[in-house]
Write an enzyme that holds these catalytic residues in place. Sequence first.
Site, mmCIF file in Angstrom:
data_model
loop_
_atom_site.group_PDB
_atom_site.id
_atom_site.type_symbol
_atom_site.label_atom_id
_atom_site.label_comp_id
_atom_site.label_asym_id
_atom_site.label_seq_id
_atom_site.Cartn_x
_atom_site.Cartn_y
_atom_site.Cartn_z
ATOM 1 N N GLY A 140 0.832 -1.197 0.000
ATOM 2 C CA GLY A 140 0.000 0.000 0.000
ATOM 3 C C GLY A 140 0.863 1.241 0.000
ATOM 4 N N GLN A 171 2.901 9.876 1.759
ATOM 5 C CA GLN A 171 4.261 9.332 1.722
ATOM 6 C C GLN A 171 5.078 9.855 0.540
ATOM 7 O OE1 GLN A 171 2.658 5.139 2.264
ATOM 8 N NE2 GLN A 171 4.648 4.954 3.269
ATOM 9 N N CYS A 201 6.572 -0.474 6.961
ATOM 10 C CA CYS A 201 6.188 0.755 6.268
ATOM 11 C C CYS A 201 7.319 1.174 5.344
ATOM 12 C CB CYS A 201 5.918 1.865 7.286
ATOM 13 S SG CYS A 201 5.368 3.408 6.541
ATOM 14 N N LEU A 202 6.957 1.561 4.135
ATOM 15 C CA LEU A 202 7.966 2.005 3.171
ATOM 16 C C LEU A 202 8.668 3.281 3.638
ATOM 17 C CD1 LEU A 202 5.975 1.352 -0.142
ATOM 18 C CD2 LEU A 202 7.894 0.013 0.764
ATOM 19 N N HIS A 230 -3.690 1.246 8.078
ATOM 20 C CA HIS A 230 -2.318 1.794 8.070
ATOM 21 C C HIS A 230 -2.229 2.998 7.115
ATOM 22 C CE1 HIS A 230 2.245 1.057 7.852
ATOM 23 N NE2 HIS A 230 2.029 1.849 6.819
ATOM 24 N N GLU A 231 -2.834 2.863 5.932
ATOM 25 C CA GLU A 231 -2.787 3.960 4.940
ATOM 26 C C GLU A 231 -3.636 5.149 5.396
ATOM 27 O OE1 GLU A 231 -0.477 3.489 3.070
ATOM 28 O OE2 GLU A 231 -0.398 1.307 3.028
ATOM 29 N N HIS A 276 -1.709 7.256 7.654
ATOM 30 C CA HIS A 276 -0.792 8.162 6.942
ATOM 31 C C HIS A 276 -1.509 9.459 6.544
ATOM 32 C CE1 HIS A 276 2.996 6.037 6.473
ATOM 33 N NE2 HIS A 276 2.420 4.957 5.971
#
Length: 170
Positions: free
Chosen positions: A46, A51, A92-93, A134-135, A138
Amino acid sequence: MPLLNILLYPDPRLHKIAKPVTVFDARLKKLIKDMADTLYDAPGVGLAASQVDVHEQLVVIDTSDTQDDLQVFINPEILWASSETKLYDEGCLSVPGVYDGVERPAQIKVRALDADGKAFEVSADGLLAVCIQHEMDHLKGKVFVEYLSPLKRNRIKARMLKEERQQRRG
Ligand code: GNR
Ligand code: NI
């Protein structure tokens, strides 16, 4: 199809609050395409617009093994969340190399708009439910390490800043 630069924790821009998308035009479609390319290149399951330093309520998710099931969530809202929770080892990226357990509702129902501005609803469990939550965090400026203890979070922050310094020196 340019890849977008992913902000790394503890970049303060990761804490900006995303605004709702109001215009569904070619620019939005291109952003979705570039975010999908960036997600698949990473690779990740995702990616939130926050981000890539775009502070609009847009998320792309693909939980398939084959990178052929892109789901786009614009202006997502949680309509319902189960009282049952599940602990999942999240990554997480924006915090590469860090995985730790986060407890969240196990099942959710979400309403969002697609790339054409059309509303839809989905029920999710498993990895998809984890990923949507999670997204959406963000988009609210929240990174998953904020659920961890201050001790763990400070260690992660120190390690990320050290790696960033080493990166800059080459
Ligand atoms: O690629 C990702 N994997 C992942 C694994 C467990 C829980 C959440 C995620 S999302 C993450 C990509 C990312 O950082 N999205 O914001
Ligand atoms: Ni993330």
